[in-house]
Design an enzyme around this catalytic site. Sequence first.
Site, short mmCIF file in Angstrom:
data_model
loop_
_atom_site.label_atom_id
_atom_site.label_comp_id
_atom_site.label_asym_id
_atom_site.label_seq_id
_atom_site.Cartn_x
_atom_site.Cartn_y
_atom_site.Cartn_z
N GLU A 1 24.43 41.74 11.08
CA GLU A 1 24.60 40.38 10.52
C GLU A 1 24.67 40.43 9.00
O GLU A 1 25.39 39.64 8.38
CB GLU A 1 23.47 39.48 11.01
N GLU B 1 20.19 42.08 20.37
CA GLU B 1 19.05 41.16 20.49
C GLU B 1 18.78 40.76 21.93
O GLU B 1 17.62 40.55 22.31
CB GLU B 1 19.31 39.90 19.65
C1 3H9 Z 1 17.13 41.12 15.16
O1 3H9 Z 1 17.75 41.81 14.39
C2 3H9 Z 1 17.07 39.62 15.05
C3 3H9 Z 1 18.11 39.04 14.11
O2 3H9 Z 1 19.32 38.79 14.79
C4 3H9 Z 1 17.69 37.70 13.59
C5 3H9 Z 1 16.61 37.58 12.62
C6 3H9 Z 1 16.46 36.19 12.04
N1 3H9 Z 1 11.91 46.83 13.88
O3 3H9 Z 1 13.91 53.96 18.91
P1 3H9 Z 1 13.34 54.99 18.03
C7 3H9 Z 1 10.94 51.74 15.12
S1 3H9 Z 1 16.23 41.78 16.42
C8 3H9 Z 1 10.77 47.54 13.74
O4 3H9 Z 1 12.31 55.89 18.58
P2 3H9 Z 1 15.91 56.25 17.89
C9 3H9 Z 1 10.50 52.19 16.50
O5 3H9 Z 1 9.47 51.39 17.01
C10 3H9 Z 1 16.42 43.52 16.21
N2 3H9 Z 1 10.66 48.83 14.13
O6 3H9 Z 1 14.47 55.88 17.35
C11 3H9 Z 1 10.07 53.60 16.21
O7 3H9 Z 1 8.76 53.55 15.64
P3 3H9 Z 1 7.70 54.72 15.93
C12 3H9 Z 1 17.74 44.01 16.65
C13 3H9 Z 1 11.72 49.41 14.68
O8 3H9 Z 1 16.52 57.10 16.85
C14 3H9 Z 1 11.03 54.06 15.13
O9 3H9 Z 1 11.57 52.88 14.56
N3 3H9 Z 1 17.76 45.46 16.59
C15 3H9 Z 1 12.92 48.72 14.87
O10 3H9 Z 1 15.84 56.75 19.28
C16 3H9 Z 1 12.16 54.90 15.67
O11 3H9 Z 1 12.78 54.22 16.75
C17 3H9 Z 1 17.40 46.21 17.64
O12 3H9 Z 1 17.09 45.71 18.69
C18 3H9 Z 1 13.00 47.37 14.44
N4 3H9 Z 1 14.12 46.65 14.55
O13 3H9 Z 1 16.72 54.89 17.95
C19 3H9 Z 1 17.41 47.69 17.43
N5 3H9 Z 1 13.81 49.55 15.45
O14 3H9 Z 1 8.35 55.95 15.38
C20 3H9 Z 1 16.15 48.30 17.94
C21 3H9 Z 1 13.18 50.72 15.61
O15 3H9 Z 1 6.49 54.26 15.23
N6 3H9 Z 1 16.08 49.71 17.68
N7 3H9 Z 1 11.92 50.65 15.16
O16 3H9 Z 1 7.56 54.74 17.43
C22 3H9 Z 1 16.76 50.64 18.39
O17 3H9 Z 1 17.54 50.34 19.27
C23 3H9 Z 1 16.48 52.08 18.08
O18 3H9 Z 1 15.23 52.15 17.45
C24 3H9 Z 1 17.53 52.77 17.17
C25 3H9 Z 1 17.03 54.18 16.79
C26 3H9 Z 1 18.84 52.88 17.94
C27 3H9 Z 1 17.76 52.01 15.90
#
Ligand code: 3H9
Length: 693
Positions: free
Chosen positions: A108, A128
């Site tokens: 975004e 999301e």
């Molecule tokens: C959003 O964006 C809402 C908006 O539209 C509107 C707002 C107004 N936040 O998965 P991994 C942490 S909603 C905080 O093991 P990978 C995760 O917990 C969001 N922390 O790595 C982990 O911590 P730890 C939309 C986050 O390489 C570490 O990062 N976005 C977030 O296998 C590593 O993560 C998503 O839904 C976060 N957003 O995969 C994306 N993301 O090491 C969610 C990750 O302490 N994330 N962490 O356990 C993912 O899909 C995967 O983490 C990603 C990396 C593909 C990025």
Amino acid sequence: MTAINSAAELTTQGDVAILSLNSPPVNALSAGVRDGIHDGIKAAIADPAVKAIVLICEGRTFIAGADITEFGGAAKGASLFDAQAMIENSPKPVIAAIHGTALGGGLEVALACHYRIAVPSAKCGLPEVNLGLLPGAGGTQRLPRIVGPEKALEMVTSGQHVPAEQCHRVGLVDEMAKEGNLKADAIAFAEKLVAEGRPLKKVRDQNDKVEAARGKPEIFADFRKANARKFRGFKAPEYNIQCIEAAVNLPFDEGMAVERKLFVELLTGEQSAAQRYAFFAERTANKIPDVPDDTPIRKIEKVGIIGAGTMGGGIAMNFLNAGIPVTIVEVQQEALDRGLKVVRGNYERSAKNGRFTMETVEKRMGMITGALSQDALADCDLVIEAVFERMDVKKEIFTNLDRICKPGAILATNTSALNIDEIGDVTSRPQDVIGLHFFSPANVMRLLEIVRTDKTANDVIATSMKLAKTIGKVAVLVGVAPGFVGNRMLAQRGRESQKMVLEGAMPWDIDRVLYDFGFPMGPFAMSDLAGLDLGWVKSESKGATIRDQLCELDRRGQKTGAGYYDYDENRNAKPSPVTEKIINDFVAKSGANPRTISDDEILERTLYAMVNEGAKILEEKKAIRASDIDVVWVNGYGWPIYRGGPMHWADSVGLPKILARIKEFEATMGEQWKPSPLLEKLVAEGKGFKDLK
Ligand code: 3H9
């Protein structure tokens, strides 16, 4: 170089400003990052020497979304909207330079930029929906303005991460950079934009694609219809669809207002809370308190599998898909040929469905070698035994493996019930023995229960956890106990379901209640699918149970066209009068007084029995944490993710209510309902499973 704050710094190269964000691990949009964007862009705009601005990220990825940990907390710093407005209203072009993943709020932000450039390995998406949400920072309004409502519907309701080349084709990415050369290419692109005097492209003003879809409600009606089954029970997909509809039918600002309203509703609802909990639960399950992060990992470059049946073949496919060669062993040539044929058939079907090419099929099949002797496993780094569940057979295999396998090889069993301590003890190296419990179909199901014995070495655990990630599984470490975590709790649900049938409920009553709760199917439909004759021996069957009687009538499940249910040629299930009569006769003979069992009681008896068992599992330390149990049930048994998992759900129902009901059941049904002392303790202390450390 100017440090904007701890998460952002601004540099210039020629007349291009580079705003670099650095907030490990994934540059999520925490208050610091939002402030960094807002203030950094503002500073670049204010600098008269700057003609264009590149927004780029350090570390493994572009912004991966809003910081999920901040949801529900007090608002701090610049809002995401403030940061986006600063970008979008900039009089100088702002270019998002994308590597890794631009997800959710990250995409975004990129959509508020005037242009986007990405390396080929990058991916963009609005995931999301997988957190029970919708893109709440204009994603639902800007995305369809670039890619059209159809593609936008697909993206926001699936949450898929779309590869950069594909994004480029649909206009979401304007320019491709060379892999590894993002910064230089982004600067060159910015210079080109300035030199050519290209306009400040604001996505919010591009209306042709949404206008073209106006007055065509069938786009949305058809989409809803085609996906009704997939979206059943979930709130977020429908809300996402409504936002795209708003983008098509309303001016931008009004569409934004719809998006905001629906986003807030989802954010404060129970489903999103459960799905966000599940996101972190899955990641927390990787953390093993007594196995430090720096535990050495053993190399797994070649895998052996014993047993080429459905399970062995499915397990093999996981490794082949990840490019790890497999040797698969069977006793008879015929069984081996059959097993390899099934693997090939699965791959060919996928190729036919367009998932990959025939070349890939051949490549994967080229990595699997069949053998008739376990001696062929001598050089494997990991051997997984996947034969039928008999302790004597498994012990013989592990005695052989101990003799054959090289030192340091991991020796694993896929048993779903047997005592792995006992299996390990027949070897001279019990520290190398572990359980790798795959779920059927093993090439599809995401869950992997990793079972440690008392003697399993830390590096064997660490290697298994890492390997699970390599083959795309969600791993949960559990201890040795009959049925481990998943099947042990399933047995409780099964027990109560069977009992209720003898008290007056019909199988389809129970299945309906669990289906409506959100499971893909209930226990009786599941038995029909798996085959009622699993473990049934014709010559020994004396009609002692309802299942015996069904099997004796050759009603052995879906495969014979009848089981608990009758099936038509399309495998549609119908309640069966034959089953009903068998049950009624059985109950009459037992002298029981059948009664009507309410839907509430069905739910309580099936699910509270599981919660009580889950508490016992925690007490016995067979699972590390309550959330690990939830990960098992969501990923292996179809527990609806929007209810978090049995332990999360129990907390939301309220443990005092559950305990009170369990005590009532204990009073009328006895010992089987004895409450777990942990459950009693939590209730006495006014705590939930979430409070356990
Ligand atoms: C959003 O964006 C809402 C908006 O539209 C509107 C707002 C107004 N936040 O998965 P991994 C942490 S909603 C905080 O093991 P990978 C995760 O917990 C969001 N922390 O790595 C982990 O911590 P730890 C939309 C986050 O390489 C570490 O990062 N976005 C977030 O296998 C590593 O993560 C998503 O839904 C976060 N957003 O995969 C994306 N993301 O090491 C969610 C990750 O302490 N994330 N962490 O356990 C993912 O899909 C995967 O983490 C990603 C990396 C593909 C990025």
